[in-house]
Design a protein around this motif. Structure first.
Motif, PDB file in Angstrom:
ATOM      1  N   THR A 195      -7.701  -2.169   1.657  1.00 30.39           N
ATOM      2  CA  THR A 195      -6.774  -3.273   1.366  1.00 30.39           C
ATOM      3  C   THR A 195      -6.137  -3.815   2.636  1.00 30.39           C
ATOM      4  O   THR A 195      -6.096  -5.028   2.862  1.00 30.39           O
ATOM      5  CB  THR A 195      -5.681  -2.816   0.381  1.00 30.39           C
ATOM      6  OG1 THR A 195      -6.291  -2.456  -0.864  1.00 30.39           O
ATOM      7  CG2 THR A 195      -4.672  -3.919   0.138  1.00 30.39           C
ATOM      8  N   VAL A 210       0.830  -1.203   0.000  1.00 28.19           N
ATOM      9  CA  VAL A 210       0.000   0.000   0.000  1.00 28.19           C
ATOM     10  C   VAL A 210       0.867   1.256   0.000  1.00 28.19           C
ATOM     11  O   VAL A 210       0.560   2.238  -0.682  1.00 28.19           O
ATOM     12  CB  VAL A 210      -0.956  -0.004   1.213  1.00 28.19           C
ATOM     13  CG1 VAL A 210      -1.707   1.316   1.323  1.00 28.19           C
ATOM     14  CG2 VAL A 210      -1.947  -1.162   1.084  1.00 28.19           C
ATOM     15  N   GLY A 224      -6.499   2.431   0.512  1.00 34.85           N
ATOM     16  CA  GLY A 224      -5.488   1.594   1.159  1.00 34.85           C
ATOM     17  C   GLY A 224      -6.011   0.950   2.425  1.00 34.85           C
ATOM     18  O   GLY A 224      -5.662  -0.193   2.742  1.00 34.85           O
ATOM     19  N   SER A 240      -3.917   4.520   6.949  1.00 33.21           N
ATOM     20  CA  SER A 240      -4.704   3.410   6.396  1.00 33.21           C
ATOM     21  C   SER A 240      -4.927   2.339   7.458  1.00 33.21           C
ATOM     22  O   SER A 240      -6.042   1.812   7.610  1.00 33.21           O
ATOM     23  CB  SER A 240      -3.996   2.804   5.181  1.00 33.21           C
ATOM     24  OG  SER A 240      -3.941   3.715   4.104  1.00 33.21           O
ATOM     25  N   VAL A 252       0.476   5.338   4.998  1.00 37.55           N
ATOM     26  CA  VAL A 252      -0.034   3.984   5.203  1.00 37.55           C
ATOM     27  C   VAL A 252      -0.393   3.797   6.673  1.00 37.55           C
ATOM     28  O   VAL A 252      -1.256   2.978   7.019  1.00 37.55           O
ATOM     29  CB  VAL A 252       1.000   2.932   4.736  1.00 37.55           C
ATOM     30  CG1 VAL A 252       2.255   2.965   5.606  1.00 37.55           C
ATOM     31  CG2 VAL A 252       0.395   1.528   4.743  1.00 37.55           C
TER      32      VAL A 252
END
Length: 486
Positions: free
Chosen positions: A238, A57, A235, A74, A71
């Motif tokens: 995911t 990501v 992200g 995220s 990230v």
């Protein structure tokens, strides 16, 4: 019989009293204590999220821009959504310590068709999770061999969709079969292995964080959010894969020595431990190496390689393989126990719910393991990760809705844990999970829809008629016999 008969309805609900009776005749052995359950939860949560998805990501892919150091956000967004669902799972697990997890919760609170929907969903998602973790292990295994001067042929280490000239991911297939064999040895053996492997995993991550801090270059944090907030949200959908291992852990409730007492504690403990490690690890990873240079398949190995520590990179690759194995074990356990429960309830053939002398449903263990091996061998990691996420998010929506309804329809049911701020917390879980679902690609939705249509055909063709809740079921006598033996 009239079509209005409640026993023939697709919304017939499973009574909690029936579950208590069935638990006594399950054939599963009760051998897991609080710390073994927590280890299974941590083992399921921490693994490919840190060792593969964080780098993926942050770096980005062909169709998704990298989010860089953001990230971290995220993971926090995914963790916040997951926490609301975790509290809902904890309340249900304290009431209904049964192997079916979200499948059983939906069956009890919302009815058989919803239970079927979520159980059928979890069969695919858990198998896909085992596959995506195997792909992650394959990346680190390849990095380890490269570190000692051995280079495996590209054709046997990647899939055609990755664009590297690969044909099949053979290491991923082999590790799926290895994990299947470990789980087939029985829950007691599996529990011991998981406890030791998770301890090694946590020590490894603390070592990575502790050493990596000294190699952080603050310039790598600028820009912190290079692609804006939109990709950060995408992200989070995911990496959500990395924050829900407690879901599969709850399928082991029937094998806990005191499921009603220990399951809620284990769920909450495992998520807290995991999120603390995720926050620290993502900061170290993106601080050590510019996000553009991170290897999406083996992030920390490439980061230590980049700062001139190839030996450490090799050590990380070795232990990453071992630590990620625990994720595979947790989710393969999950698929076998959900499958077992659906079979025991009559929604799938009884052949699948037979256990051996180890108290293990060997048939579904090997079927699930082989299916995950085939999936791991031919699909790229992101496609499989997104497929798992949409299914688990759907399960979270069902569990959060179920806990609200059940609190008001069955307020007298004994609860060893009551989630706070009802109904605000589970309602937030519903909204957050639904929001993350809509961040996923349309192809993921298409695959998910096809799987659910197949499931509905099987339910109306077999499950509805053979359900133990149906008095006209060929297997209804089994349910009557169980009750008379108590």
């Amino acid at each position: 019989m009239s079509t209005t008969d409640p026993s023939q309805s697709i919304l017939r609900r499973k009574p909690i009293d029936d579950i208590e009776v069935e638990n006594k005749h399950s054939g599963l052995f009760k051998s897991l204590g609080l710390w073994q359950l927590t280890a299974i939860g941590v083992g399921g949560i921490i693994g490919v999220g840190i060792f593969s998805l964080a780098g993926l990501v942050a770096h980005g892919s062909a169709d998704t821009p990298g989010v860089g150091p953001a990230v971290l956000f995220s993971f926090l967004i995914a963790g916040l959504a997951s926490a609301a669902a975790a509290l809902s799972y904890a309340e249900f697990a304290g009431m209904i310590p049964r192997a079916g997890s979200a499948y059983t919760y939906g069956y009890v609170a919302l009815g058989e068709i919803i239970g079927w929907f979520i159980g059928w969903d979890l069969l695919l998602e858990y198998i896909a999770i085992v596959a995506v973790v195997a792909i992650g292990i394959s990346g680190y295994f390849d990095a380890f061999l490269s570190g000692i001067g051995i280079h495996m042929p590209v054709w046997m280490t990647s899939t055609p969709d990755e664009g590297k000239g690969g044909i099949i991911n053979l290491p991923a297939i082999l590790v799926c079969l290895l994990v299947t064999w470990i789980l087939s040895r029985g829950t007691k053996t599996f529990g011991r292995f998981e406890l030791i492997a998770v301890a090694i995993k946590v020590v490894l991550i603390l070592f990575i964080i502790g050493l990596g801090v000294f190699y952080i270059n603050t310039q790598n944090f600028n820009p912190f959010m290079p692609s804006g907030f939109g990709p950060v949200l995408a992200g989070s959908a995911t990496v959500f894969f990395a924050v829900f291992g407690y879901d599969a852990m709850s399928t082991a409730a029937e094998e806990a020595t005191d499921g009603k007492k220990h399951m809620p504690k284990a769920i909450i403990l495992s998520l807290i431990i995991a999120m603390l490690l995720y926050v620290a690890a993502t900061l170290v990873l993106t601080g050590m190496q510019n996000y553009r240079d991170i290897d999406p398949a083996a992030g920390f190995a490439s980061a230590f390689q980049g700062v001139g520590l190839p030996v450490i990179a090799t050590i990380i690759s070795v232990f990453a393989v071992l630590s990620i194995l625990t994720v595979m074990l947790t989710f393969l356990l999950g698929v076998t126990r959900v499958w077992f429960s659906m079979s025991r309830d009559g929604l799938l053939p009884g052949w699948f719910s037979k256990t051996d002398r180890h108290g293990t449903p060997q048939r579904v263990t090997w079927i699930g393991g082989i299916a995950s091996a085939l999936l791991a061998g031919v699909f790229p990691i992101k496609a499989v990760a997104d497929l798992t996420n949409i299914g688990i998010l759907a399960a979270f929506v069902v569990v959060c809705v179920s806990v609200i309804i059940f609190r008001y329809t069955k307020p007298e049911a004994p609860r060893t844990f009551r989630l706070p701020l009802m109904p605000v917390v589970p309602a937030f879980g519903v909204l957050a999970s639904a929001f993350l679902m809509f961040q996923l690609h349309w192809e993921t939705w298409l695959r998910f829809g096809i799987w659910l249509v197949i499931g509905l055909v099987i339910y109306f063709g077999y499950g509805k008629r053979h359900s133990l809740m149906n008095p006209n079921s060929p297997r209804h006598d089994e349910a009557v016999e169980m009750h008379t033996q108590v």
